[in-house]
Write an enzyme that holds these catalytic residues in place. Structure first.
Site, short mmCIF file in Angstrom:
data_model
loop_
_atom_site.label_atom_id
_atom_site.label_comp_id
_atom_site.label_asym_id
_atom_site.label_seq_id
_atom_site.Cartn_x
_atom_site.Cartn_y
_atom_site.Cartn_z
N TYR A 88 6.43 35.87 13.65
CA TYR A 88 6.79 35.56 12.40
C TYR A 88 6.15 34.68 11.64
CZ TYR A 88 10.86 38.53 14.22
OH TYR A 88 11.41 39.55 14.70
N LYS A 109 6.34 39.64 28.06
CA LYS A 109 5.64 40.95 28.13
C LYS A 109 4.44 40.57 28.82
CE LYS A 109 5.46 45.56 27.43
NZ LYS A 109 6.19 46.61 28.23
N ASP A 115 11.11 44.93 28.09
CA ASP A 115 11.70 46.43 28.15
C ASP A 115 12.80 46.35 28.97
OD1 ASP A 115 9.61 45.46 29.44
OD2 ASP A 115 8.44 47.69 29.50
N ASP A 147 14.73 37.93 18.73
CA ASP A 147 15.63 38.71 17.37
C ASP A 147 16.27 39.73 18.07
OD1 ASP A 147 16.37 39.14 15.03
OD2 ASP A 147 14.24 39.37 14.14
N ASP A 205 20.48 40.46 19.02
CA ASP A 205 21.44 41.51 18.46
C ASP A 205 21.99 42.38 19.36
OD1 ASP A 205 21.07 40.43 15.80
OD2 ASP A 205 20.56 42.46 14.81
#
Ligand code: NAD
Length: 362
Positions: free
Chosen positions: A141, A191, A223, A247, A251
């Protein structure tokens, strides 16, 4: 104690839930003999309307000078034009960066009385008590270069996932410290099979873990982590990860508790004020109706008491009052009940006032 708290109610239901959290903080102040002063400022869409920018320099300076900042939510359809030169979310990113709050803490706890509100089967969510720690000021970001260009007749877009070692080290240190007071387990999500930044992350996680031999460290690919949050969330404790993975995973984790309206968050830096906000957005569909669940913001205020003001007894008193109200069947509409935002807060505050808490240790 005296404390100066800046309020950024924001847009949609933001002002409705922040008003209730202020009532909760005032009730705490009255019960335990503290003085909290509140300074209210505009941020997000309302600031674009008033000042032409989602975060003014004056508001940022007020936040930087405060003991803590309590935010509602920002955004809404009115400011959704993708071509607009400023958006409410830009103010949020600038605020996080300006306060240097690199660590976002999101506790996800499933209350036994709300197990049936969760979309997962009861046996999956029973006992879930997770703390997700998300890196907040680095990664995709914020990395550079970023942008669009036309190259060889093709439109090209680029974002950069960049991390320095110190950014990774400080958030992992925090995760291990937090795990010390919990179940002594850290799940580091990356990852590393694909991304160089994740390989650095994993290397530093291993180095940091050696300083905390009593804590079990596991590495999980993002994942797999997203799958585990659904198949076995009760086995997870402290999860630490980079900005974008966090992020998405936060959620996903938030739905375990049954309603977005229940969950708080704290964003902390090395020094300076912390930023506290519920995890939900501005909920334009219910804004102005007085039915929003105030618990996420009230629990954010409890985190503010704990992490910015060091008032552990007071924070616990507020959290226990929320637990008690839920156990007693108090419910807003999102939890299948009929209490208004204000009535829900009344129920919580009545229980806090009536409870016999241990004397505060100062
Ligand atoms: P949202 O979280 O605002 O709402 C999602 C759903 O949850 C809606 O049905 C809403 O009614 C419900 N909900 C949310 N909070 C609730 C509460 N306290 N009580 C009861 N029900 C609640 O997400 P969205 O609809 O995707 O986004 C709406 C706006 O909020 C968008 O402009 C988005 O950009 C913004 N947003 C802001 C933040 C933030 O300020 N940190 C976070 C997420 C979304």
């Amino acid at each position: 104690m005296q404390a100066n708290i800046v309020l950024l109610p924001g847009d949609g239901i933001g002002p409705e839930v922040v008003a209730e959290a202020v009532r909760a903080l005032e009730a705490v102040a009255a019960k335990f003999g503290h003085t909290f002063s509140f300074t209210e400022r505009l941020m997000g869409g309302c600031s674009i309307d008033q000042f032409g920018t989602s975060l003014t320099e004056e508001t940022l300076a007020d936040c930087q000078a405060a003991d803590a900042v309590l935010l509602g939510a920002v955004g809404g359809p009115k400011w959704d034009d993708p071509a607009a030169k400023d958006r409410p979310e830009r103010g949020l990113l600038a605020l996080r960066k300006g306060l240097g709050v690199f660590a976002n803490l999101r506790p996800v706890k499933v209350h036994p009385a709300l197990i049936d509100c969760s979309p997962l089967k009861p046996e999956k969510v029973r006992g879930v008590d997770i703390l997700v720690i998300r890196e907040l000021t680095g990664g995709l970001y914020f990395g550079w270069p970023k942008g669009r260009e036309v190259k060889d007749g093709r439109e090209r877009a680029v974002d950069t996932l960049e991390y320095y070692d110190y950014e990774i080290r400080r958030i992992l240190e925090l995760a291990f410290k937090m795990a010390t007071g919990r179940k002594k387990k850290v799940t580091s999500v990356d990852k590393a099979n694909v991304l160089e930044s994740s390989r650095l992350w994993r290397q530093i996680a291993i180095e940091t873990g050696k300083k905390y031999p009593e804590i079990t460290l596991e590495h999980v690919l993002v994942d797999t982590a997203s799958m585990r949050l659904i198949t076995g969330p009760a086995w997870m404790d402290v999860i630490v990860t980079e900005n974008m993975f966090g992020d998405i995973l936060t959620d996903e984790a938030s739905v375990l508790a049954g309603s977005m309206g229940m969950l708080p968050s704290a964003s902390l830096g090395e020094r300076g004020p912390g930023l506290y906000e519920p995890i939900h957005g501005s909920a334009p569909d219910i804004a102005g109706k007085g039915i929003a669940n105030p618990i996420g913001t009230i629990l954010s205020a409890a985190m503010l008491l704990r992490y910015s003001l060091g008032l552990e007894v007071e924070a616990a008193a507020l959290e226990q009052a929320v637990e008690q109200a839920i156990s007693d069947g108090c419910r807003t509409a999102d939890l299948g009940g009929s209490l208004t935002t204000r009535q829900m807060t009344d129920e919580i505050l009545r229980r806090m006032r009536d409870a016999e808490n241990p004397a505060p240790i100062h």
